[in-house]
Design a protein around this motif. Structure first.
Motif, PDB file in Angstrom:
ATOM      1  N   GLY A 185      88.940  65.061  57.548  1.00  0.00           N
ATOM      2  CA  GLY A 185      87.756  65.585  58.228  1.00  0.00           C
ATOM      3  C   GLY A 185      86.589  65.776  57.288  1.00  0.00           C
ATOM      4  N   LEU A 186      86.875  66.231  56.064  1.00  0.00           N
ATOM      5  CA  LEU A 186      85.811  66.416  55.078  1.00  0.00           C
ATOM      6  C   LEU A 186      85.172  65.083  54.690  1.00  0.00           C
ATOM      7  N   ILE A 187      86.010  64.060  54.556  1.00  0.00           N
ATOM      8  CA  ILE A 187      85.493  62.733  54.216  1.00  0.00           C
ATOM      9  C   ILE A 187      84.585  62.213  55.326  1.00  0.00           C
ATOM     10  N   LEU A 188      85.067  62.296  56.571  1.00  0.00           N
ATOM     11  CA  LEU A 188      84.276  61.812  57.712  1.00  0.00           C
ATOM     12  C   LEU A 188      83.011  62.648  57.892  1.00  0.00           C
ATOM     13  N   SER A 189      83.128  63.960  57.707  1.00  0.00           N
ATOM     14  CA  SER A 189      81.953  64.839  57.821  1.00  0.00           C
ATOM     15  C   SER A 189      80.909  64.468  56.781  1.00  0.00           C
ATOM     16  N   TYR A 190      81.376  64.195  55.570  1.00  0.00           N
ATOM     17  CA  TYR A 190      80.463  63.835  54.484  1.00  0.00           C
ATOM     18  C   TYR A 190      79.747  62.517  54.777  1.00  0.00           C
ATOM     19  N   LEU A 191      80.516  61.504  55.174  1.00  0.00           N
ATOM     20  CA  LEU A 191      79.930  60.193  55.449  1.00  0.00           C
ATOM     21  C   LEU A 191      78.935  60.266  56.601  1.00  0.00           C
ATOM     22  N   TYR A 192      79.331  60.952  57.674  1.00  0.00           N
ATOM     23  CA  TYR A 192      78.433  61.079  58.820  1.00  0.00           C
ATOM     24  C   TYR A 192      77.209  61.916  58.447  1.00  0.00           C
ATOM     25  N   GLY A 193      77.454  63.011  57.711  1.00  0.00           N
ATOM     26  CA  GLY A 193      76.360  63.908  57.364  1.00  0.00           C
ATOM     27  C   GLY A 193      75.291  63.231  56.525  1.00  0.00           C
ATOM     28  N   VAL A 194      75.711  62.488  55.506  1.00  0.00           N
ATOM     29  CA  VAL A 194      74.751  61.779  54.650  1.00  0.00           C
ATOM     30  C   VAL A 194      73.967  60.749  55.461  1.00  0.00           C
ATOM     31  N   TRP A 195      74.687  60.023  56.338  1.00  0.00           N
ATOM     32  CA  TRP A 195      74.033  59.029  57.193  1.00  0.00           C
ATOM     33  C   TRP A 195      73.031  59.692  58.136  1.00  0.00           C
ATOM     34  N   ARG A 196      73.424  60.818  58.716  1.00  0.00           N
ATOM     35  CA  ARG A 196      72.560  61.518  59.679  1.00  0.00           C
ATOM     36  C   ARG A 196      71.329  62.092  58.993  1.00  0.00           C
ATOM     37  N   LEU A 197      71.492  62.643  57.799  1.00  0.00           N
ATOM     38  CA  LEU A 197      70.339  63.176  57.065  1.00  0.00           C
ATOM     39  C   LEU A 197      69.342  62.071  56.761  1.00  0.00           C
ATOM     40  N   GLY A 211      58.634  71.507  46.936  1.00  0.00           N
ATOM     41  CA  GLY A 211      57.523  71.535  47.888  1.00  0.00           C
ATOM     42  C   GLY A 211      56.806  70.212  48.022  1.00  0.00           C
ATOM     43  N   LYS A 212      57.481  69.107  47.779  1.00  0.00           N
ATOM     44  CA  LYS A 212      56.865  67.783  47.872  1.00  0.00           C
ATOM     45  C   LYS A 212      56.498  67.442  49.310  1.00  0.00           C
ATOM     46  N   GLN A 213      55.440  66.671  49.458  1.00  0.00           N
ATOM     47  CA  GLN A 213      55.003  66.220  50.773  1.00  0.00           C
ATOM     48  C   GLN A 213      55.515  64.805  51.037  1.00  0.00           C
ATOM     49  N   GLN A 214      55.446  64.397  52.287  1.00  0.00           N
ATOM     50  CA  GLN A 214      55.874  63.033  52.639  1.00  0.00           C
ATOM     51  C   GLN A 214      55.006  62.002  51.911  1.00  0.00           C
ATOM     52  N   PRO A 215      55.565  60.803  51.658  1.00  0.00           N
ATOM     53  CA  PRO A 215      56.893  60.338  52.071  1.00  0.00           C
ATOM     54  C   PRO A 215      57.996  60.892  51.147  1.00  0.00           C
ATOM     55  N   TRP A 216      59.163  61.170  51.747  1.00  0.00           N
ATOM     56  CA  TRP A 216      60.306  61.689  50.998  1.00  0.00           C
ATOM     57  C   TRP A 216      61.337  60.605  50.760  1.00  0.00           C
ATOM     58  N   GLU A 217      62.037  60.733  49.673  1.00  0.00           N
ATOM     59  CA  GLU A 217      63.170  59.846  49.435  1.00  0.00           C
ATOM     60  C   GLU A 217      64.346  60.264  50.304  1.00  0.00           C
ATOM     61  N   GLY A 218      64.453  61.565  50.549  1.00  0.00           N
ATOM     62  CA  GLY A 218      65.530  62.084  51.387  1.00  0.00           C
ATOM     63  C   GLY A 218      66.801  62.336  50.609  1.00  0.00           C
ATOM     64  N   GLN A 219      67.755  63.003  51.260  1.00  0.00           N
ATOM     65  CA  GLN A 219      69.031  63.320  50.632  1.00  0.00           C
ATOM     66  C   GLN A 219      69.923  62.079  50.615  1.00  0.00           C
ATOM     67  N   THR A 220      70.230  61.592  49.435  1.00  0.00           N
ATOM     68  CA  THR A 220      71.036  60.378  49.318  1.00  0.00           C
ATOM     69  C   THR A 220      72.483  60.668  48.932  1.00  0.00           C
ATOM     70  N   ARG A 221      72.725  61.884  48.445  1.00  0.00           N
ATOM     71  CA  ARG A 221      74.090  62.248  48.063  1.00  0.00           C
ATOM     72  C   ARG A 221      74.308  63.748  48.249  1.00  0.00           C
ATOM     73  N   GLY A 222      75.465  64.085  48.749  1.00  0.00           N
ATOM     74  CA  GLY A 222      75.786  65.487  48.995  1.00  0.00           C
ATOM     75  C   GLY A 222      75.421  65.881  50.407  1.00  0.00           C
ATOM     76  N   PHE A 223      76.250  66.733  50.994  1.00  0.00           N
ATOM     77  CA  PHE A 223      76.010  67.184  52.365  1.00  0.00           C
ATOM     78  C   PHE A 223      76.434  68.643  52.496  1.00  0.00           C
TER      79      PHE A 223
END
Length: 223
Positions: A185-197, A211-223
């Motif tokens: 469940g943790l693996i699936l939650s992590y994969l889905y969470g990173v994709w969803r973010l 406090g950076k403004q757009q455009p953002w790189e976004g969260q690429t690792r960690g959930f």
């Protein structure tokens, strides 16, 4: 692909560490011995095994977290089962835990503070305000909803087997739906969470902190 596997492995270590089977062996010992001998003998063997595991970890100077947890759990569960003269009551603490998790997940969703976000905050120490952003929180709400469904299903199965007094089935249910399913469940939650973010297009934790403004790189690792 190898990089993704290594990433998932490193993330799991944040949540699951140490000798986790130390907490799983005493309940299995209890069910095995109880099916062949008496409740008293099963209780003694479960506690002795848990105590032995603590001693082994201590001598080897290894983490005691799960071994001590297993010992405390065995003492509590065996005490309940012994004094009630009902082997199935050994698993009452597990059922209580499932009940607490169901209510925790449900209440967190009702309050708009999803359990997955709170768990991540406690594990990683990220800025709590980041989790409540409109372009971040939906990912944690959706994962918490999945957790809630799983907790409800496990609770229902535990209650069914408890009412039947099926000690062996309770042992295997709590074992298989414990660590193995939790890790999956943790693996699936992590994969889905990173994709969803990534799809929500919100800022990363660091970008939010700075406090950076757009455009953002976004969260690429960690959930």
């Amino acid at each position: 692909m190898r990089g993704r596997i290594q990433e998932i492995s490193e993330e799991l270590k944040l949540v699951v560490s140490g000798r986790t089977f130390d907490a799983l062996l005493p309940p299995l010992m209890f069910a095995f011995v109880n099916g062949r001998y008496s409740l008293t003998v099963a209780s003694i063997w479960a506690v002795v095994l848990a105590l032995l595991l603590v001693m082994i970890r201590s001598v080897r100077k290894q983490p005691l977290r799960y071994a001590v947890g297993g010992l405390v759990g065995a003492l509590l569960a065996c005490g309940i089962a012994y004094f009630s003269d009902n082997a199935a009551n050994y698993y009452l603490p597990k059922i209580v835990t499932s009940t607490v998790l169901v209510f925790a997940a449900l209440i967190s969703l009702v309050l708009g503070k999803p359990l997955a976000a709170l768990t991540s905050h406690l594990t990683r120490g990220w800025d709590l305000a980041w989790y409540w952003r409109k372009d971040v929180k939906p990912a944690y709400q959706e994962v918490t909803l999945v957790w809630l469904v799983f907790f409800l299903m496990r609770f229902a199965l535990q209650i069914l087997l408890f009412r039947r007094g099926d000690v062996v089935a309770l042992a295997w249910t709590n074992t298989l739906l414990g660590l193995p399913v939790t890790m999956a469940g943790l693996i699936l939650s992590y994969l889905y969470g990173v994709w969803r973010l990534r799809n929500l297009k919100g800022p990363s934790v660091e970008e939010h902190r700075q406090g950076k403004q757009q455009p953002w790189e976004g969260q690429t690792r960690g959930f």
